[in-house]
Write an enzyme that holds these catalytic residues in place. Structure first.
Site: not given
Ligand code: PEP
Ligand code: MG
Length: 899
Positions: A857, A877, A30, A100, A111, A464, A109, A787, A344
Site C-alpha cells: 500500500c 493485491y 532502423k 545514419r 544521434m 506528504h 533526432g 500490507s 518503425r
Molecule cells: C507506507 O509507509 O508505505 C504507508 C503506506 O504509510 P504512510 O505513507 O501513511 O506512512
C-alpha cells in the site's frame, strides 16, 4: 590469441537481406526493419548495417574498432558499389550514401546522421553530368559539407548558416533556391575556408576517409549529452549502442517529379484508422523537418503522382499487416520512383494507443494480449488528468520558469496562495487556487483539497504533498528547489521572476514544469463521463477505454485496491475499477471543523479521563465516515489503518493558529506551546507514532476500532455487505502486534455483545519496519494479512528521509557517474534492498500462515515496475491512489504477460 570472428556488418539490397526484423538488438530498429522491408519486396535503396556490438566495442575501447571491422565495412562497400553499379567518390559514376544512426529503441533526432556522403569536386561534376542538373549537384555538395562539418567535425552550425547568408545577401537572393551554380560554388569555397579555419586541415575529399569519420561520429553520438539524457528520461536501458546504417542515397530534390515525406499508418494523436502524413516535392528530408516550406497533406499526393500515392497506400496496408502495429514511415520519390527509407512502430499519444489497439483487436489483426502488452502503462494516467492546453502555451509563447518533480499528473492554473487557510478562503470565494508551500503537512489538507494544484519547493515523490495530491487526483509539482517562497511578504520567485499572492500561475504535473502565466486547462474526457457530465455513448475514448480495460481484467491476476479515506475518493476509485480499499489512512479524517478541535483536546488531555472524553466526541464522526465509505464500497473489502502519524502534526505551528486554538479550547497559548515542545521529536518519523500510540494510549485504538465495527454493523443492517480489515501500523515486534490485537478484539467483542450481533473481520498489520520484515514468521502467527508500507520501509531500510531526500537522490539516480539506484527508490521499489525484505517477509509469513493475505500500500503500489515485482513475489493485491487504479490494473496484466 584467437582471431575475432564476430560478424559486424549486414547487407541488404536486391530483395535479400542478411538481417531481419527480429535482430533489433543487434541491428537497431532502423537497420532491422530496412533488412525486413527489403526481404518483403519493398523498394529499399541497398546498403549495409554495422551492428550495435561494434558500437559497444568502440565506446568501451577508447574509440577504436574491433579487429576486422574496417575490412568488413570495406568489403560490404565494395559489394554495395557492385550492386549499384557506381563507386563512392567516382569521377564517372559516383555513388552517394547516407550514414545514419539507429538504436534498438527509437531515439528520434538524438544521434547523428550524415547525408550525401561521397561528395567531392570530382563526384559533384560527375553527378552534374549524370543528372543533367548542375545546380542540384553543387547544392548536394554544399549540403554535404555543411552536414559533415557540423555533425562529424563539430564546426558550429551557425557559421555555415552565416556563410550561406552572406552569399545570399551579396547576390540579393531571398531563398536558397534563388542561388545559381556559380553562387553555390562560392558558398562551397567559403565553407572550405571555414572548415580549414576550424579544423586546421582541408575538407576531406577522399570518400573512404569521409565514410570512417562519419561512422565514428555516429558511434560517438551514442554518448552525447542529448542522447544520454533522452535515454534517462525515457527509461531506455541495457542497450549496446547504436547501429550505423550506410545506405545508397536517393534524392527527393531532383526536380518537380521528386519529393520526400513522412507518414503514419494511423493518426498518431487520435488513433483513427486513416493514412496520415506530409510530403514536400523537390526537397530533402531536412527541408520537411526545418519547416521553411509548409508540407502538403498526404492525400494531395494523389493529384501529383497517382501511381506513387497508390503504391504508398498499398505499402501502408502491407506494413500494418506485417508488423501488426501502427507504423511511422519515411519515403523519398526520386524522379517519379518511390523508395522506402524507414519504418518503425509509431510514437503516439495514449489516446491514439487506446483506439489503435482496440480497433486492431476488433479487426482480428492482433490478440487482446498483444494489445495489453504494448500500451505504455506509464502513460496511462494521462487519460484521467486535466491538461494544460498546449495551443494556448504556443499562442501566448510562454516559457516554463522552472521544473520540479512531476509528483502528481495533470495541468492546473490558478491564483497562487502560500497558506492552506488563505487558499481555502479564496476557493470559498469561487477562485481557482494553486497552493504553494515549502512543504506541506497534514494541517494543509484543507487547502490542498480545494486547490487546483500544489507546488512545493522541498520534498520528493513520497513527500506528504506528493502522496496526498496523488490521492486526491490533484496535480502537483514537488521539490521545485529553484523557487524561493517568502511567506512574510506573500511572494515567490525564481531568479528575478516574481509572483505575488493572487497572481496567476500554471503547473504541469505530467512534466514538473511551472509557468508564471495563466494557461487554459482542459478536463479529461473519461473523468467527465465517470462524473456523469458527459454520456458514455458520446465518448469514443471512453468506449475504447472500457473495452481495453475488459481485456486487461481478463489477463491480470493481482487484485487492485485503492488508498482512499473519503467517500468521494472511494466512489471514484470504485468507478476506476478498485476492488476494495487497501489503505484508509484514518488520520486524514481528523482534520476540518469540529474534528480537529476534538483531536487537539485529546492530545492536550492531562489524563485518561480527559482523553476519553475527547475521543467520545470523535467517535460518532469517525463512525459516520466509515459508514459512508463502507456504503460506497458496497461489499468490497476495506483495510482501515489505525492512527499513525506523530501527534505534533495535529497541533498548529504558527502563533496566529495557536491563538485561535487557545480561544477554541479555552486554554492559554503557553499551554499549547508547552505541549508542542513536549511532543517535539528530533526524528518524528522514527518516533512516537504508529502502533506506539495505540500501545501507550489504548483508548485511541478503542475509539477507532469501535467506530469501525459499529459502522460495519450499521451498514450491514441496512443490507450492504461489509468486510472490515483492521490494520495496525508500524509494528516492529510481534509482541506489539499481539498487544494491540488483543485490545482490538476486546473492543470488538464488547461491541458485539452490546449489539447482540457479529460481523466477520480481519486484523493484520503493515510491514514497514525492517525488523517486522525479518521476523515476519513470528508476526504471521497471529496476523491475518500483511500490507507492505513501502514508503516507510524504504525510508527505514535505506536510511533516507522520505520528506527531504530529494537533495541527494537526484544525483544518486541521474548522474551518469553515480546512478547507485536505478530509479528513485521512493517511486519504484529498490528490488535488491527493500524488495528483498518484501520477499523475505512474504516467504516467512506464508511459511507459518499459508493463507495470509499479502498486499502493498506504499506509493509503489501504483508503479508499473513495482507491480511487476509484486507479481513475481506472489502478492495478492496492490493498493494505490484512485487515479492510479487503471494504471495498476494494466501493469498487473502486463506483469502476467511478461512472465
Ligand atoms: C507506507 O509507509 O508505505 C504507508 C503506506 O504509510 P504512510 O505513507 O501513511 O506512512
Ligand atoms: Mg507508513
Amino acid at each position: 590469441m584467437s582471431k575475432d570472428v564476430t560478424k559486424y556488418v549486414y547487407f541488404f539490397g536486391e530483395g535479400k537481406a542478411e538481417g531481419s526484423a527480429s535482430m533489433k538488438d543487434l541491428l537497431g530498429g532502423k537497420g532491422a526493419n530496412l533488412a525486413d522491408m527489403t526481404s518483403i519486396g519493398l523498394p529499399v535503396p541497398p546498403g549495409f548495417t554495422i551492428s550495435t556490438e561494434a558500437c559497444a566495442y568502440y565506446s568501451a575501447n577508447d574509440s577504436t574498432y574491433p579487429e576486422g571491422l574496417r575490412e568488413e565495412v570495406l568489403k560490404h562497400l565494395d559489394h554495395l558499389e557492385k550492386v549499384m553499379g557506381a563507386k563512392l567518390g567516382d569521377s564517372e559514376n559516383p555513388l552517394l550514401v547516407s550514414v545514419r544512426s539507429g538504436a534498438a529503441q527509437s531515439m528520434p533526432g538524438m544521434m547523428d546522421t550524415v547525408l550525401n556522403l561521397g561528395m567531392n569536386p570530382d563526384s559533384a561534376k560527375a553527378l552534374a553530368k549524370k543528372t543533367n542538373n548542375e545546380r542540384f549537384a553543387w547544392d548536394s555538395y554544399r549540403r554535404f559539407m555543411q552536414m559533415f562539418g557540423d555533425v562529424v567535425m563539430g564546426v558550429p552550425h551557425h557559421e555555415f548558416e552565416e556563410a550561406l547568408q552572406s552569399v545570399k545577401t551579396e547576390r540579393n537572393c531571398e531563398f536558397d533556391t534563388d542561388l545559381d551554380v556559380e553562387d553555390m560554388k562560392e558558398v562551397i569555397d567559403r565553407y572550405r575556408a571555414l572548415y580549414k579555419r576550424y579544423i586546421g586541415e582541408d575538407f576531406p575529399t577522399d570518400p573512404i576517409d569521409q565514410l570512417f569519420k562519419a561512422i565514428n561520429a555516429v558511434f560517438g553520438s551514442w554518448n552525447n549529452d542529448r542522447a544520454i539524457r533522452y535515454r534517462q528520461m525515457n527509461d531506455i536501458r541495457g542497450l549496446l549502442g547504436t547501429a550505423v546504417n550506410v545506405q545508397s542515397m536517393v534524392f527527393g530534390n531532383m526536380g518537380a517529379t521528386s519529393g520526400t515525406g513522412v507518414a503514419f499508418t494511423r493518426d498518431p494523436s487520435t488513433g483513427e484508422d486513416k493514412f496520415y502524413g506530409e510530403y514536400l516535392m523537390n526537397a530533402q528530408g531536412e527541408d520537411v523537418v526545418a519547416g521553411i516550406r509548409t508540407p502538403q497533406t498526404i492525400d494531395t499526393l494523389k493529384s501529383v503522382n497517382e501511381k506513387v500515392y497508390q503504391q504508398l497506400v498499398d505499402i501502408r496496408d502491407l506494413l500494418e499487416k506485417h508488423y501488426k502495429d501502427m507504423q511511422d514511415i519515411e519515403f523519398t520519390i526520386q524522379e517519379g520512383t518511390l523508395y522506402m527509407l524507414q519504418t518503425r512502430n509509431g510514437k503516439r499519444t495514449i489516446f491514439s494507443w487506446l483506439r489503435s489497439q482496440v480497433e486492431m483487436v476488433e479487426s482480428g489483426l492482433i490478440s487482446k494480449e498483444t494489445a495489453v502488452g504494448r500500451v505504455p502503462a506509464g502513460e496511462f494516467n494521462k487519460l484521467f488528468a486535466p491538461v494544460l492546453d498546449s495551443d494556448d502555451i504556443d499562442k501566448q509563447g510562454v516559457q516554463e520558469v522552472t521544473k520540479g518533480l512531476n509528483a502528481s499528473p495533470g495541468g492546473a492554473c490558478g491564483q497562487v496562495y502560500f497558506s492552506a487557510e488563505k487558499a481555502e478562503e479564496m476557493a470559498a470565494l469561487g477562485k481557482d487556487v494553486i497552493l504553494a508551500r515549502v512543504e506541506t503537512s497534514p494541517e494543509d489538507i484543507g487547502g490542498m483539497a480545494v486547490a487546483k494544484g500544489v507546488i512545493t519547493t522541498r520534498g520528493g515523490m513520497t513527500s506528504h504533498a506528493a502522496v496526498v495530491a496523488r490521492g486526491m487526483g490533484c496535480p502537483c509539482v514537488s521539490g521545485a528547489g529553484d523557487i524561493s517562497i517568502n511567506y512574510k511578504d506573500g511572494s515567490m520567485k525564481v531568479g528575478d521572476k516574481v509572483v505575488r499572492e493572487g497572481d496567476f500561475i500554471s503547473i504541469d504535473g505530467f512534466t514538473g514544469q511551472v509557468y508564471f502565466a495563466h494557461i487554459q486547462v482542459k478536463p479529461s474526457e473519461i473523468v467527465q463521463v465517470l462524473n456523469g457530465e458527459m454520456k458514455s455513448d458520446e465518448s469514443l475514448l471512453f468506449q475504447n477505454y472500457n473495452k481495453f480495460m475488459g481485456y486487461v481484467d481478463e489477463i491480470r491476476k493481482l487484485r487492485v485496491r485503492t488508498n482512499a479515506d473519503t467517500p468521494a475518493d472511494t466512489h471514484m476509485a470504485v468507478q476506476l475499477g478498485a476492488e476494495g480499499i487497501g489503505l484508509c489512512r484514518t488520520e486524514h479524517m481528523f482534520f476540518g471543523g469540529q474534528r480537529i478541535i476534538s483531536v487537539r483536546k485529546m492530545i492536550l488531555a492531562n489524563n485518561k479521563v480527559e482523553r476519553e472524553k475527547a475521543l467520545a466526541e470523535l467517535l460518532p464522526m469517525q463512525r459516520q465516515d466509515f459508514e459512508e465509505i463502507f456504503t460506497e464500497l458496497n461489499g468490497l473489502p476495506a483495510t482501515v489503518r489505525l492512527l499513525d502519524p506523530p501527534l505534533h502534526e495535529f497541533l498548529p505551528n504558527d502563533h496566529t493558529s495557536r491563538h485561535e486554538m487557545a480561544l477554541q479550547l479555552g486554554i492559554s497559548v503557553e499551554e499549547i506551546a508547552q505541549k508542542t515542545t513536549q511532543l517535539h521529536e528530533f526524528n518524528p518519523m522514527l518516533g512516537f507514532r504508529g502502533c506506539r500510540l495505540a500501545i501507550v494510549y489504548p483508548e485511541i485504538l478503542h475509539m477507532q476500532v469501535r467506530a469501525i465495527i459499529e459502522a460495519a454493523l450499521n451498514v450491514s443492517e441496512k443490507g450492504t455487505e461489509v468486510h472490515p480489515e483492521i490494520m495496525i501500523p508500524l509494528v516492529g515486534h510481534y509482541k506489539e502486534f499481539e498487544y494491540t490485537k488483543k485490545h482490538a478484539i476486546e473492543t470488538i467483542e464488547k461491541v458485539f455483545a452490546e449489539r447482540g450481533k457479529k460481523i466477520a473481520y480481519k486484523i493484520g498489520t503493515m510491514i514497514e519496519v525492517p525488523r517486522a520484515a525479518i521476523t515476519a514468521d513470528e508476526i504471521a502467527k497471529s496476523a491475518e494479512f500483511f500490507s507492505f508500507g513501502t514508503n516507510d520501509l524504504t525510508q527505514m531500510t535505506c536510511g533516507f528521509s522520505r520528506d527531504d531526500a530529494a537533495s541527494f537522490l537526484g544525483p544518486y539516480v541521474n548522474d551518469t557517474d553515480k546512478q547507485f539506484y536505478e530509479y528513485d527508490p521512493f517511486a519504484t521499489i529498490d528490488i535488491d534492498g527493500v524488495g528483498k525484505l518484501v520477499k523475505i517477509a512474504s516467504e516467512l509469513g506464508r511459511s507459518v500462515n499459508p493463507k495470509i493475505k499479502l498486499g502493498i500500500c506504499g506509493e509503489h503500489g501504483g508503479d508499473p515496475k513495482t507491480i511487476d515485482f509484486c507479481q513475481k513475489v506472489g502478492l495478492d493485491y496492490v493498493s494505490c491512489s484512485p487515479f492510479r487504479v487503471p494504471v495498476a490494473r494494466l501493469a498487473a496484466a502486463q506483469a502476467v504477460l511478461k512472465k
